[in-house]
Design an enzyme around this catalytic site. Structure first.
Site, mmCIF file in Angstrom:
data_model
loop_
_atom_site.group_PDB
_atom_site.id
_atom_site.type_symbol
_atom_site.label_atom_id
_atom_site.label_comp_id
_atom_site.label_asym_id
_atom_site.label_seq_id
_atom_site.Cartn_x
_atom_site.Cartn_y
_atom_site.Cartn_z
ATOM 1 N N MET A 126 0.856 -1.202 0.000
ATOM 2 C CA MET A 126 0.000 0.000 0.000
ATOM 3 C C MET A 126 0.890 1.250 0.000
ATOM 4 O O MET A 126 1.104 1.863 1.033
ATOM 5 C CB MET A 126 -0.902 -0.014 1.237
ATOM 6 C CG MET A 126 -1.727 -1.282 1.353
ATOM 7 S SD MET A 126 -2.848 -1.281 2.759
ATOM 8 C CE MET A 126 -1.700 -1.366 4.125
ATOM 9 N N ASP A 127 1.384 1.579 -1.165
ATOM 10 C CA ASP A 127 2.385 2.651 -1.257
ATOM 11 C C ASP A 127 1.762 3.931 -1.800
ATOM 12 O O ASP A 127 0.863 3.880 -2.645
ATOM 13 C CB ASP A 127 3.506 2.171 -2.203
ATOM 14 C CG ASP A 127 4.755 3.011 -2.065
ATOM 15 O OD1 ASP A 127 5.633 2.913 -2.942
ATOM 16 O OD2 ASP A 127 4.878 3.766 -1.073
ATOM 17 N N GLY A 128 2.260 5.058 -1.323
ATOM 18 C CA GLY A 128 1.845 6.333 -1.916
ATOM 19 C C GLY A 128 1.004 7.230 -1.027
ATOM 20 O O GLY A 128 0.543 8.272 -1.497
ATOM 21 N N THR A 181 1.104 -0.199 -5.517
ATOM 22 C CA THR A 181 0.595 1.076 -6.020
ATOM 23 C C THR A 181 1.704 2.123 -6.055
ATOM 24 O O THR A 181 2.814 1.902 -5.562
ATOM 25 C CB THR A 181 -0.555 1.573 -5.125
ATOM 26 O OG1 THR A 181 -0.105 1.603 -3.760
ATOM 27 C CG2 THR A 181 -1.757 0.646 -5.219
#
Lengths: 315, 265
Positions: free
Chosen positions: A89-91, A262
């Site tokens: 779950m990046d960003g 992501t």
């Protein structure tokens, strides 16, 4: 191959005829379980699942309640869906920065996205979802951000335990829990204990997790087993390592079939290094808080298309 | 009147209230197909654009793709599907391309060890008389590490990945027992990541951590590339080996050179 210039090859949109507002959704989702010894799919006819809703907290959950049709988008075939999906779950911080809001707002928005993704995974029959919430490298972030994240994890676990029980979500926490605040450690253990008998979906949350540390711990456990006389050193194989990995908390599907990352980064960042050997990788430019139903469908469709084109699974 | 035998046709006009939903359905259906058409056209346009871009890169017309900044690329890994790895002509062409770009260290991997048998044998016969002496650290890797022109090529397979970690685990236990007997008390094993890294080195399964990994094959996965070495590796799926294009490699290198990693911070 020109498609390789994209993060992911363009989908055949002629088959992508889904719209939740325009077309009717399909009927029964058929649950399948894999016979590991014979490599065959045993299909079990399964009555349509009850429509789960994390937001409908007022709707009582009763076993004898009549099951509604599963809300699976028409072009997603239940037999070709991944059983275990992993997500980096990046960003969150970049999403917040782009909007001129603090990174805490990004993390809160990220939590709402996660909630939606768990809901959709339940609806569509995904059996296990592993999410990378906090890596061992994240401890070097500013103290304020780290403290906020620990507080967010605690708040989320406290507030959601009722929903986990109602919706049949089994929680597993992997990672080095010794580094977490005492209160969070205690709460995590409580949530894991209370939900251990749930069967609808397994949600593995990786907090303070490192893939290398996990492999190291597995080697340590094996050494202890050899010392205890349970195993001979010359008999150590990769299967023994696999048995000691933390993702074995879901023995049926310990390895993810699909991994989504992501925010446009194209790496694993020390996440599920061992388990991802044969995992289909899906990278998207979308920041995690913006990752919605359409993006999830795109990832699942991409997985399905690759399964259809390239024959049987590699493992 | 015989009601049983007589067929009576009655025209029932469709009431106004039922005609509107049908028209609305037709309009919505039309809009949906229009949307499909627009999306398909967009993707066709994107594919044509990519073709053009590849051609321009191949002709060397884009300056930024001519002078690649490869300071961040210390080692490059190439994962090939074992079936496609049998195409040694393509593999050799790929190695030539990578050499021409200026890559100094390549790790070639396929699950079943096809590359070890084919390319490895060819490289061994080519470099037998002129192999650059390996350092002591590389001694255990000498069987799969070759120096060819200005490149170092390491060829590995599944046995160097997960099986390598299993060997390292056995080695760690042996070392732990050795330490235990020297100290004369029984302690619980307490390994660190450095211990595992050293064990991998001792058992010949260590190696450079690639900065970039190119996957050639139908599946978008790393096919069991040594897990320990993949921590921060950028992974790019390049499609089928038979369809590989020099321009696609150049573009990937260029995009990689622009990447910034914060390593979780």
């Amino acid at each position: 191959m020109l498609s390789s210039l994209h993060l992911n090859p363009p989908l055949n949109y002629a088959t992508l005829n889904y719209s939740s507002t325009l077309l009717p959704l399909r009927g029964c989702r058929r649950r399948t379980r894999r016979d590991g010894a014979n490599e065959s799919l045993v299909s079990t006819a399964h009555p349509a699942r009850r429509y789960p809703s994390l937001s409908a907290s007022l709707a009582p959950a009763r076993e004898e309640e009549e099951r509604e049709e599963a809300l699976l988008p028409p072009h997603l075939r239940p037999e070709s869906l991944p059983r275990h999906v992993a997500v980096i779950m990046d960003g969150n911080s970049r999403w917040a920065k782009a909007r001129g809001v603090p990174s805490s707002a990004g993390h809160e928005a990220g939590y709402r996205t996660l909630k939606k993704m768990v809901e959709l995974s339940c609806q569509w029959g995904i059996r296990a979802l592993t999410v990378f919430a906090f890596s061992s490298e994240n401890w070097t972030r500013p103290k304020m951000e780290v403290d906020f994240l620990m507080m967010l994890f605690e708040t989320v676990l406290k507030e959601s335990i009722g929903e986990f029980l109602r919706e049949g979500i089994r929680i597993c926490i992997i990672g080095d829990s010794s580094e977490l605040p005492q209160s969070l450690q205690k709460l995590a253990k409580e949530v894991v204990d209370k939900t251990k008998n749930n069967t609808q979906i397994d949600l593995i949350v990786a907090i303070s997790y490192s893939g290398r540390k996990e492999i190291t711990q597995a080697c340590q456990n094996i050494a202890q087993k050899v010392k205890d006389g349970l195993l001979e050193p010359e008999d150590i194989t990769e299967s023994h390592i696999e048995e000691e990995l933390e993702t074995n908390c879901i023995p049926e599907f310990p390895n993810p079939d699909l991994l989504i990352r992501t925010s446009g980064e194209l790496r694993l960042s020390n996440f599920l290094l061992w388990q991802s050997a044969y995992t289909e990788l899906f990278f998207t430019n979308t920041y995690w808080p913006d990752f919605g139903e359409a993006d999830y469908i795109e990832a699942l469709t991409s997985f399905q298309n690759r399964q259809r084109r390239f024959g049987q699974r590699i493992n | 009147m015989d009601l049983a035998c007589e067929n009576t046709w009655v025209w029932i006009p469709i009431p106004q209230k039922f005609q509107s939903p049908m028209i609305l359905k037709l309009i919505l259906g039309f809009c949906w197909y229009l949307l499909h058409l627009m999306v398909n056209l967009r993707h066709m346009g994107s594919s044509v654009n990519d073709l053009l871009f590849c051609y321009i890169i191949s002709m060397g017309l884009l300056l930024k793709h001519q002078n690649l900044q490869l300071d961040k690329l210390n080692s490059l890994a190439v994962v090939v599907d074992s079936e496609e790895a049998k195409n040694t002509t393509k593999i050799k062409q790929l190695l030539c391309w990578l050499s021409s770009i200026g890559i100094k260290y390549i790790i070639l991997y396929d699950m079943q060890g096809v590359l070890k048998q084919t390319i490895g044998t060819d490289l061994e016969s080519l470099t037998n008389t002129s192999m650059t002496p390996c350092s002591v650290i590389d001694a255990k890797m000498a069987t799969s590490l070759f120096h060819f022109e200005k490149m170092a090529i390491e060829i590995i397979s599944l046995s160097d990945g997960k099986e390598g970690v299993a060997k390292a685990a056995s080695f760690l236990y042996s070392e732990h027992m050795k330490d235990d007997s020297e100290i004369c008390y029984s302690s619980e094993p307490d390994f660190t990541e450095s211990d595992v890294a050293n064990a991998l080195k001792a058992t010949g399964s260590a190696g450079a951590e690639p900065d970039l990994l190119l996957v050639y094959g139908p599946a978008r996965c790393h096919l069991g590339f040594p897990a320990w070495r993949l921590r921060y590796t950028e992974i790019v799926h390049m499609g089928r080996l038979r369809s590989m294009k020099f321009a696609a490699i150049v573009k990937t290198m260029h995009d990689f050179s622009k990447k910034h990693q914060n390593y979780g911070k």
